[in-house]
Design a protein around this motif. Sequence first.
Motif, mmCIF file in Angstrom:
data_model
loop_
_atom_site.group_PDB
_atom_site.id
_atom_site.type_symbol
_atom_site.label_atom_id
_atom_site.label_comp_id
_atom_site.label_asym_id
_atom_site.label_seq_id
_atom_site.Cartn_x
_atom_site.Cartn_y
_atom_site.Cartn_z
ATOM 1 N N PRO A 62 0.889 -1.231 0.261
ATOM 2 C CA PRO A 62 0.061 0.096 -0.109
ATOM 3 C C PRO A 62 0.859 1.175 0.194
ATOM 4 O O PRO A 62 1.858 1.153 0.643
ATOM 5 N N PHE A 63 0.596 2.217 -0.784
ATOM 6 C CA PHE A 63 1.227 3.476 -1.026
ATOM 7 C C PHE A 63 0.310 4.640 -0.347
ATOM 8 O O PHE A 63 0.691 5.205 0.609
ATOM 9 N N ASN A 64 -0.598 5.025 -1.185
ATOM 10 C CA ASN A 64 -1.666 6.012 -0.602
ATOM 11 C C ASN A 64 -3.088 5.537 -0.637
ATOM 12 O O ASN A 64 -3.474 4.709 -1.057
ATOM 13 N N THR A 65 -4.028 6.175 -0.128
ATOM 14 C CA THR A 65 -5.258 5.969 0.186
ATOM 15 C C THR A 65 -6.209 7.108 0.302
ATOM 16 O O THR A 65 -5.869 8.101 0.103
ATOM 17 N N ASP A 66 -7.745 6.770 0.488
ATOM 18 C CA ASP A 66 -8.362 8.066 0.851
ATOM 19 C C ASP A 66 -9.652 7.356 1.671
ATOM 20 O O ASP A 66 -9.840 6.143 2.138
ATOM 21 N N THR A 67 -10.388 8.309 2.063
ATOM 22 C CA THR A 67 -11.686 7.898 2.819
ATOM 23 C C THR A 67 -12.656 8.991 2.298
ATOM 24 O O THR A 67 -12.487 9.651 1.530
ATOM 25 N N ARG A 68 -13.868 9.068 3.250
ATOM 26 C CA ARG A 68 -14.990 9.876 2.885
ATOM 27 C C ARG A 68 -15.341 10.491 4.436
ATOM 28 O O ARG A 68 -15.604 9.724 5.205
ATOM 29 N N PRO A 128 -11.038 13.845 2.229
ATOM 30 C CA PRO A 128 -10.344 14.740 3.035
ATOM 31 C C PRO A 128 -9.487 15.792 2.158
ATOM 32 O O PRO A 128 -9.291 16.810 2.407
ATOM 33 N N THR A 129 -8.978 15.119 0.993
ATOM 34 C CA THR A 129 -8.131 15.990 0.105
ATOM 35 C C THR A 129 -8.904 17.010 -0.622
ATOM 36 O O THR A 129 -8.506 18.203 -1.157
ATOM 37 N N PHE A 130 -10.322 17.280 -0.361
ATOM 38 C CA PHE A 130 -11.055 18.210 -0.666
ATOM 39 C C PHE A 130 -10.721 19.456 -0.070
ATOM 40 O O PHE A 130 -11.122 20.706 -0.720
ATOM 41 N N TYR A 131 -10.000 19.601 1.108
ATOM 42 C CA TYR A 131 -9.532 20.535 1.831
ATOM 43 C C TYR A 131 -8.821 21.323 0.977
ATOM 44 O O TYR A 131 -8.638 22.744 1.030
ATOM 45 N N THR A 132 -7.747 20.800 0.039
ATOM 46 C CA THR A 132 -7.031 21.781 -0.931
ATOM 47 C C THR A 132 -7.864 22.800 -1.565
ATOM 48 O O THR A 132 -7.368 23.508 -1.996
ATOM 49 N N GLN A 133 -9.008 22.147 -2.235
ATOM 50 C CA GLN A 133 -9.674 23.030 -2.914
ATOM 51 C C GLN A 133 -10.461 24.221 -2.081
ATOM 52 O O GLN A 133 -10.475 25.471 -2.625
ATOM 53 N N ILE A 134 -10.809 23.751 -0.826
ATOM 54 C CA ILE A 134 -11.225 25.049 0.046
ATOM 55 C C ILE A 134 -10.014 25.982 0.236
ATOM 56 O O ILE A 134 -10.451 27.284 0.030
ATOM 57 N N ARG A 135 -8.858 25.463 0.705
ATOM 58 C CA ARG A 135 -7.751 26.115 0.754
ATOM 59 C C ARG A 135 -7.419 27.216 -0.218
ATOM 60 O O ARG A 135 -7.144 28.470 -0.241
ATOM 61 N N ASP A 136 -7.650 26.582 -1.507
ATOM 62 C CA ASP A 136 -7.052 27.515 -2.895
ATOM 63 C C ASP A 136 -8.187 28.066 -3.378
ATOM 64 O O ASP A 136 -8.197 29.459 -3.695
ATOM 65 N N TYR A 137 -9.518 28.007 -3.158
ATOM 66 C CA TYR A 137 -10.691 28.780 -3.870
ATOM 67 C C TYR A 137 -11.636 29.385 -2.880
ATOM 68 O O TYR A 137 -12.440 30.149 -3.326
ATOM 69 N N GLU A 152 9.542 7.801 6.339
ATOM 70 C CA GLU A 152 9.899 8.763 5.903
ATOM 71 C C GLU A 152 9.499 9.603 4.444
ATOM 72 O O GLU A 152 9.001 10.658 4.642
ATOM 73 N N ALA A 153 9.435 8.785 3.456
ATOM 74 C CA ALA A 153 8.805 8.959 2.245
ATOM 75 C C ALA A 153 7.498 9.174 2.242
ATOM 76 O O ALA A 153 7.056 10.152 1.743
ATOM 77 N N GLN A 154 6.748 8.314 2.981
ATOM 78 C CA GLN A 154 5.515 8.496 3.276
ATOM 79 C C GLN A 154 4.839 9.744 3.794
ATOM 80 O O GLN A 154 3.911 10.354 3.402
ATOM 81 N N GLU A 155 5.458 9.998 5.042
ATOM 82 C CA GLU A 155 5.330 11.552 5.484
ATOM 83 C C GLU A 155 5.634 12.823 4.616
ATOM 84 O O GLU A 155 4.719 13.714 4.337
ATOM 85 N N TYR A 156 6.685 12.360 3.864
ATOM 86 C CA TYR A 156 6.853 13.555 2.942
ATOM 87 C C TYR A 156 5.775 13.574 1.822
ATOM 88 O O TYR A 156 5.382 14.842 1.558
ATOM 89 N N TRP A 157 5.219 12.617 1.289
ATOM 90 C CA TRP A 157 4.215 12.408 0.458
ATOM 91 C C TRP A 157 2.976 13.191 0.752
ATOM 92 O O TRP A 157 2.401 14.035 0.275
ATOM 93 N N ALA A 158 2.631 12.836 2.120
ATOM 94 C CA ALA A 158 1.472 13.251 2.779
ATOM 95 C C ALA A 158 1.360 14.603 3.003
ATOM 96 O O ALA A 158 0.393 15.361 2.853
ATOM 97 N N VAL A 159 2.663 15.182 3.377
ATOM 98 C CA VAL A 159 2.678 16.770 3.865
ATOM 99 C C VAL A 159 2.587 17.582 2.604
ATOM 100 O O VAL A 159 1.934 18.604 2.545
ATOM 101 N N LYS A 160 3.456 17.269 1.568
ATOM 102 C CA LYS A 160 3.521 18.273 0.417
ATOM 103 C C LYS A 160 2.329 18.014 -0.504
ATOM 104 O O LYS A 160 1.869 18.896 -1.034
ATOM 105 N N ASN A 161 1.769 16.702 -0.327
ATOM 106 C CA ASN A 161 0.601 16.669 -1.249
ATOM 107 C C ASN A 161 -1.046 16.897 -0.558
ATOM 108 O O ASN A 161 -1.844 17.022 -1.361
ATOM 109 N N ASP A 198 -2.194 14.372 1.195
ATOM 110 C CA ASP A 198 -2.877 13.219 0.623
ATOM 111 C C ASP A 198 -2.623 12.027 1.867
ATOM 112 O O ASP A 198 -1.810 12.174 2.694
ATOM 113 N N ASN A 199 -3.587 11.121 1.805
ATOM 114 C CA ASN A 199 -3.675 10.347 2.884
ATOM 115 C C ASN A 199 -2.915 8.861 2.506
ATOM 116 O O ASN A 199 -2.915 8.451 1.341
ATOM 117 N N VAL A 200 -1.734 8.727 3.543
ATOM 118 C CA VAL A 200 -0.986 7.716 3.054
ATOM 119 C C VAL A 200 -1.251 6.519 3.813
ATOM 120 O O VAL A 200 -2.024 6.603 4.776
#
Length: 440
Positions: free
Chosen positions: A152-158, A284-293, A345-354, A356-358
């Motif tokens: 498993p690399f990344n994931t999501d939920t609702r 949860p990644t919908f937050y980035t749209q709220i943040r941007d728009y 390490e790589a997973q946290e970097y991906w999560a924070v920069k994106n 994104d749920n890891v």
Amino acid sequence: MRNLRWLSILFIAVLVLSGCSGFSKGDSAKDAKNEEGENGKVVLDFWTFWGSEIRRPIIDKIVKDFNDSHDEIEVKHTFIPWGDIWTKELASIAAGSPPDVVINDINATALRGQKKQAENLSKYLEKDDISGNFYEELWNATLYEGDSYGIPFNTDTRVLFYNKDAFEEAGLDPEQPPKTWDELEEFAEKLDVKNGDKYDRMGFYPLFGAGTDIWMMNADKVNFIDENDEVQVNTPEKLDTLKWLKGWHDRYGANNINSWQSQMESQQGNPFFSGDLAMLVQQPTFYTQIRDYAPDLNFGVALLPEKEPGNGNTSWGGGFVAEIPYGAKNPDESWEFIKYLTDKEAQEYWAVKNFDNVANKEAAESAATSDEFDENGKMVYQLAVEAMPQTMLTPTPIVAPDFPTLINPEFDNVYLGKKTPEQALEDAQEKVQKLIDQNK
């Protein structure tokens, strides 16, 4: 991120339509020597579809960090456009010249294992048992006959996003979101602002951001085909859910629903940003749209409401795995890279920069407190971490990989008024059972 649910359906269709029950390793893969890079390093070809201006630099940085820390392996990242990567990978496996590591849909991992399109990772896991690093539901989705075929690399939920200002205006406590289906209806009625046959503000519509299947799993925690290959489409809980959803559809009417849906297809014009939609189920990644728009939006997040108290806040997710395609030339080196890619390490970097749920639990929990997130970001990410243990996946059943094409039209028939919920589920159950009987 694109909706992983539709990715799963599309990816499964590619596997089914390929008509390949399995692949044999071509001579070129069997006899080839490891490709050598500078200083005799083994060169790995790593395929992803992450080519955007946001995601590509992040995955390239992870690859660079790996290369800088390894003397004998060099990873080269190959971007394959979304929609092309799956067919090209299958063709490369058939030709005996697959990439060394590829990012694939998690829900079809077992199917690829059964079709011999991915390497069995059991011999590596005997030495490096990393299974405990990941959420259990994600790990189980990678298994075929007890063996893992992808990590498993990344994931999501609702989760439920809600407008706090609208709550306060409607006389609701902005710190107390709805916890049950009954409260969803009660709150939505108070939040609705009707203008004739139309709405100036819609309180909530459950099929914005979540499908019929997600609410059915929320109700009974059972997939349409269970672990014993038993069809669980026409059950009392799923029938209750379909009736409940039909009630929402009839309440707002197709014209109003379609009008709001068309607005949501524009990221910047989402009615949730303007306050015209008070509650919305989203990733949860919908937050980035709220943040941007809509950076000034006063919002909160909550777990997906449960059907009734004690039933559980069950949600749905998908995700991706890192896997070694069947016949890859450098499996040992590929495994070393996959371990790095899915470690903390790589997973946290991906999560924070994106944002994104890891899949790595430790990385996800650490990311939730990252100083790179503002307070709203921490709030949403922490809620996502809380939701993951209650998030179900829908691994593709080997006995009926394309069954969604049989049940989804039946749901549509209900909302269009062509069938009763009882008749639609009865017909869907019969069709899926017939498909399983044919495939066994």
